[in-house]
Design a protein around this motif. Structure first.
Motif, PDB file in Angstrom:
ATOM      1  N   PRO A 105      37.884  47.562  44.570  1.00  0.00           N
ATOM      2  CA  PRO A 105      37.199  47.111  43.355  1.00  0.00           C
ATOM      3  C   PRO A 105      37.725  47.784  42.090  1.00  0.00           C
ATOM      4  O   PRO A 105      37.644  47.206  41.009  1.00  0.00           O
ATOM      5  CB  PRO A 105      35.730  47.456  43.615  1.00  0.00           C
ATOM      6  CG  PRO A 105      35.739  48.463  44.702  1.00  0.00           C
ATOM      7  CD  PRO A 105      36.946  48.177  45.523  1.00  0.00           C
ATOM      8  N   ALA A 106      38.287  48.983  42.231  1.00  0.00           N
ATOM      9  CA  ALA A 106      38.802  49.695  41.056  1.00  0.00           C
ATOM     10  C   ALA A 106      39.966  48.954  40.408  1.00  0.00           C
ATOM     11  O   ALA A 106      40.268  49.190  39.237  1.00  0.00           O
ATOM     12  CB  ALA A 106      39.234  51.101  41.458  1.00  0.00           C
ATOM     13  N   GLY A 107      40.611  48.069  41.136  1.00  0.00           N
ATOM     14  CA  GLY A 107      41.757  47.354  40.608  1.00  0.00           C
ATOM     15  C   GLY A 107      41.408  46.102  39.823  1.00  0.00           C
ATOM     16  O   GLY A 107      42.300  45.472  39.251  1.00  0.00           O
ATOM     17  N   TYR A 108      40.137  45.762  39.771  1.00  0.00           N
ATOM     18  CA  TYR A 108      39.721  44.514  39.145  1.00  0.00           C
ATOM     19  C   TYR A 108      39.187  44.763  37.742  1.00  0.00           C
ATOM     20  O   TYR A 108      38.433  45.701  37.498  1.00  0.00           O
ATOM     21  CB  TYR A 108      38.715  43.790  40.040  1.00  0.00           C
ATOM     22  CG  TYR A 108      39.440  43.193  41.213  1.00  0.00           C
ATOM     23  CD1 TYR A 108      39.815  43.996  42.290  1.00  0.00           C
ATOM     24  CD2 TYR A 108      39.837  41.864  41.216  1.00  0.00           C
ATOM     25  CE1 TYR A 108      40.560  43.474  43.339  1.00  0.00           C
ATOM     26  CE2 TYR A 108      40.568  41.334  42.262  1.00  0.00           C
ATOM     27  CZ  TYR A 108      40.940  42.156  43.312  1.00  0.00           C
ATOM     28  OH  TYR A 108      41.684  41.641  44.342  1.00  0.00           O
ATOM     29  N   ASP A 109      39.601  43.881  36.828  1.00  0.00           N
ATOM     30  CA  ASP A 109      39.369  44.103  35.409  1.00  0.00           C
ATOM     31  C   ASP A 109      38.101  43.426  34.888  1.00  0.00           C
ATOM     32  O   ASP A 109      37.505  43.901  33.924  1.00  0.00           O
ATOM     33  CB  ASP A 109      40.568  43.572  34.609  1.00  0.00           C
ATOM     34  CG  ASP A 109      41.858  44.236  35.028  1.00  0.00           C
ATOM     35  OD1 ASP A 109      42.692  43.557  35.674  1.00  0.00           O
ATOM     36  OD2 ASP A 109      42.022  45.422  34.727  1.00  0.00           O
ATOM     37  N   TYR A 110      37.745  42.309  35.464  1.00  0.00           N
ATOM     38  CA  TYR A 110      36.598  41.545  34.973  1.00  0.00           C
ATOM     39  C   TYR A 110      35.664  41.234  36.130  1.00  0.00           C
ATOM     40  O   TYR A 110      36.103  40.980  37.254  1.00  0.00           O
ATOM     41  CB  TYR A 110      37.061  40.252  34.304  1.00  0.00           C
ATOM     42  CG  TYR A 110      37.899  40.499  33.075  1.00  0.00           C
ATOM     43  CD1 TYR A 110      39.284  40.459  33.144  1.00  0.00           C
ATOM     44  CD2 TYR A 110      37.306  40.802  31.853  1.00  0.00           C
ATOM     45  CE1 TYR A 110      40.059  40.709  32.035  1.00  0.00           C
ATOM     46  CE2 TYR A 110      38.076  41.050  30.735  1.00  0.00           C
ATOM     47  CZ  TYR A 110      39.444  41.004  30.824  1.00  0.00           C
ATOM     48  OH  TYR A 110      40.206  41.257  29.715  1.00  0.00           O
ATOM     49  N   TRP A 111      34.387  41.209  35.764  1.00  0.00           N
ATOM     50  CA  TRP A 111      33.353  41.015  36.783  1.00  0.00           C
ATOM     51  C   TRP A 111      32.324  39.988  36.323  1.00  0.00           C
ATOM     52  O   TRP A 111      31.986  39.917  35.130  1.00  0.00           O
ATOM     53  CB  TRP A 111      32.644  42.343  37.065  1.00  0.00           C
ATOM     54  CG  TRP A 111      33.537  43.325  37.726  1.00  0.00           C
ATOM     55  CD1 TRP A 111      34.441  44.163  37.126  1.00  0.00           C
ATOM     56  CD2 TRP A 111      33.637  43.564  39.129  1.00  0.00           C
ATOM     57  NE1 TRP A 111      35.097  44.907  38.077  1.00  0.00           N
ATOM     58  CE2 TRP A 111      34.624  44.559  39.307  1.00  0.00           C
ATOM     59  CE3 TRP A 111      33.008  43.046  40.251  1.00  0.00           C
ATOM     60  CZ2 TRP A 111      34.983  45.042  40.573  1.00  0.00           C
ATOM     61  CZ3 TRP A 111      33.357  43.519  41.497  1.00  0.00           C
ATOM     62  CH2 TRP A 111      34.332  44.502  41.651  1.00  0.00           C
ATOM     63  N   GLY A 112      31.836  39.215  37.273  1.00  0.00           N
ATOM     64  CA  GLY A 112      30.739  38.314  36.996  1.00  0.00           C
ATOM     65  C   GLY A 112      29.412  39.050  37.013  1.00  0.00           C
ATOM     66  O   GLY A 112      29.344  40.240  37.306  1.00  0.00           O
ATOM     67  N   GLN A 113      28.355  38.316  36.721  1.00  0.00           N
ATOM     68  CA  GLN A 113      27.013  38.899  36.656  1.00  0.00           C
ATOM     69  C   GLN A 113      26.427  39.162  38.031  1.00  0.00           C
ATOM     70  O   GLN A 113      25.517  39.969  38.171  1.00  0.00           O
ATOM     71  CB  GLN A 113      26.076  37.950  35.891  1.00  0.00           C
ATOM     72  CG  GLN A 113      26.448  37.721  34.447  1.00  0.00           C
ATOM     73  CD  GLN A 113      25.975  38.836  33.547  1.00  0.00           C
ATOM     74  OE1 GLN A 113      25.283  39.748  33.974  1.00  0.00           O
ATOM     75  NE2 GLN A 113      26.346  38.770  32.292  1.00  0.00           N
ATOM     76  N   GLY A 114      26.933  38.479  39.017  1.00  0.00           N
ATOM     77  CA  GLY A 114      26.416  38.636  40.378  1.00  0.00           C
ATOM     78  C   GLY A 114      25.472  37.502  40.735  1.00  0.00           C
ATOM     79  O   GLY A 114      24.747  36.982  39.886  1.00  0.00           O
ATOM     80  N   THR A 115      25.498  37.139  42.009  1.00  0.00           N
ATOM     81  CA  THR A 115      24.595  36.117  42.517  1.00  0.00           C
ATOM     82  C   THR A 115      23.987  36.616  43.818  1.00  0.00           C
ATOM     83  O   THR A 115      24.687  37.172  44.659  1.00  0.00           O
ATOM     84  CB  THR A 115      25.317  34.772  42.705  1.00  0.00           C
ATOM     85  OG1 THR A 115      24.386  33.764  43.087  1.00  0.00           O
ATOM     86  CG2 THR A 115      26.440  34.850  43.740  1.00  0.00           C
ATOM     87  N   GLN A 116      22.690  36.441  43.959  1.00  0.00           N
ATOM     88  CA  GLN A 116      21.985  36.972  45.115  1.00  0.00           C
ATOM     89  C   GLN A 116      22.140  36.062  46.314  1.00  0.00           C
ATOM     90  O   GLN A 116      21.974  34.841  46.220  1.00  0.00           O
ATOM     91  CB  GLN A 116      20.491  37.120  44.798  1.00  0.00           C
ATOM     92  CG  GLN A 116      19.639  37.612  45.948  1.00  0.00           C
ATOM     93  CD  GLN A 116      19.902  39.064  46.305  1.00  0.00           C
ATOM     94  OE1 GLN A 116      19.982  39.923  45.423  1.00  0.00           O
ATOM     95  NE2 GLN A 116      20.025  39.360  47.601  1.00  0.00           N
ATOM     96  N   VAL A 117      22.456  36.675  47.443  1.00  0.00           N
ATOM     97  CA  VAL A 117      22.473  35.982  48.730  1.00  0.00           C
ATOM     98  C   VAL A 117      21.476  36.695  49.638  1.00  0.00           C
ATOM     99  O   VAL A 117      21.578  37.909  49.839  1.00  0.00           O
ATOM    100  CB  VAL A 117      23.871  35.989  49.364  1.00  0.00           C
ATOM    101  CG1 VAL A 117      23.809  35.455  50.797  1.00  0.00           C
ATOM    102  CG2 VAL A 117      24.832  35.156  48.514  1.00  0.00           C
ATOM    103  N   THR A 118      20.515  35.953  50.140  1.00  0.00           N
ATOM    104  CA  THR A 118      19.496  36.520  51.010  1.00  0.00           C
ATOM    105  C   THR A 118      19.501  35.776  52.335  1.00  0.00           C
ATOM    106  O   THR A 118      19.372  34.551  52.354  1.00  0.00           O
ATOM    107  CB  THR A 118      18.106  36.434  50.369  1.00  0.00           C
ATOM    108  OG1 THR A 118      18.123  37.119  49.115  1.00  0.00           O
ATOM    109  CG2 THR A 118      17.057  37.061  51.271  1.00  0.00           C
ATOM    110  N   VAL A 119      19.653  36.514  53.418  1.00  0.00           N
ATOM    111  CA  VAL A 119      19.684  35.923  54.752  1.00  0.00           C
ATOM    112  C   VAL A 119      18.473  36.427  55.521  1.00  0.00           C
ATOM    113  O   VAL A 119      18.290  37.634  55.685  1.00  0.00           O
ATOM    114  CB  VAL A 119      20.975  36.285  55.495  1.00  0.00           C
ATOM    115  CG1 VAL A 119      21.017  35.565  56.851  1.00  0.00           C
ATOM    116  CG2 VAL A 119      22.195  35.921  54.658  1.00  0.00           C
ATOM    117  N   SER A 120      17.663  35.505  55.966  1.00  0.00           N
ATOM    118  CA  SER A 120      16.457  35.876  56.702  1.00  0.00           C
ATOM    119  C   SER A 120      16.674  35.644  58.190  1.00  0.00           C
ATOM    120  O   SER A 120      17.291  34.668  58.599  1.00  0.00           O
ATOM    121  CB  SER A 120      15.269  35.061  56.209  1.00  0.00           C
ATOM    122  OG  SER A 120      15.529  33.680  56.344  1.00  0.00           O
ATOM    123  N   SER A 121      16.120  36.551  58.967  1.00  0.00           N
ATOM    124  CA  SER A 121      16.307  36.452  60.419  1.00  0.00           C
ATOM    125  C   SER A 121      15.099  35.810  61.084  1.00  0.00           C
ATOM    126  O   SER A 121      14.089  35.567  60.454  1.00  0.00           O
ATOM    127  CB  SER A 121      16.555  37.841  61.001  1.00  0.00           C
ATOM    128  OG  SER A 121      15.492  38.700  60.655  1.00  0.00           O
TER     129      SER A 121
END
Length: 121
Positions: A105-121
């Motif tokens: 991850p240190a090599g990456y210059d730009y980042w998105g805001q993030g999106t939640q992924v939830t997996v229920s068992s």
């Protein structure tokens, strides 16, 4: 201002599938990909792909279940996630690199805001 726009997160039951997409607003990227951060965990590599050629990097836990593809004309990458488990629950971040092609991850210059992924068992 360069933006990475993510879409496709949500909730799914264990064993299900989700597809995430990420589009860069402009620029030329040597690599794009996905990292994730689960509750109480550090950010970790999911999968990245170089703009040209077959170079990809996978996190160990997703090999055989997740794949990445790219559409260079659209500056977009897609993350196909199959056979999801509760361990995949996390915020997934898209990232883009101007020069780096690896899996840190240190090599990456730009980042998105993030999106939640939830997996229920």
């Amino acid at each position: 201002q360069v933006q990475l726009v993510e879409s496709g997160g949500g909730s799914v039951q264990a064993g299900g599938s989700l597809r995430l997409s990420c589009t860069a607003s402009r620029g030329y990227w040597h690599a794009m990909g996905w990292f994730r951060q689960g509750p109480g965990k550090d950010r970790e590599l999911v999968i990245t792909i170089a703009r040209t050629g077959p170079m990809t990097y996978y996190g160990d836990s997703v090999k055989g279940r997740f794949t990445i593809s790219r559409d260079n004309a659209k500056n977009t990458v897609y993350l196909q996630m199959n056979n999801l488990t509760s361990e995949d629950t996390a915020v997934y971040y898209c990232a883009a690199s101007r020069a780096y092609r690896g899996g840190s991850p240190a090599g990456y210059d730009y980042w998105g805001q993030g999106t939640q992924v939830t997996v229920s068992s």
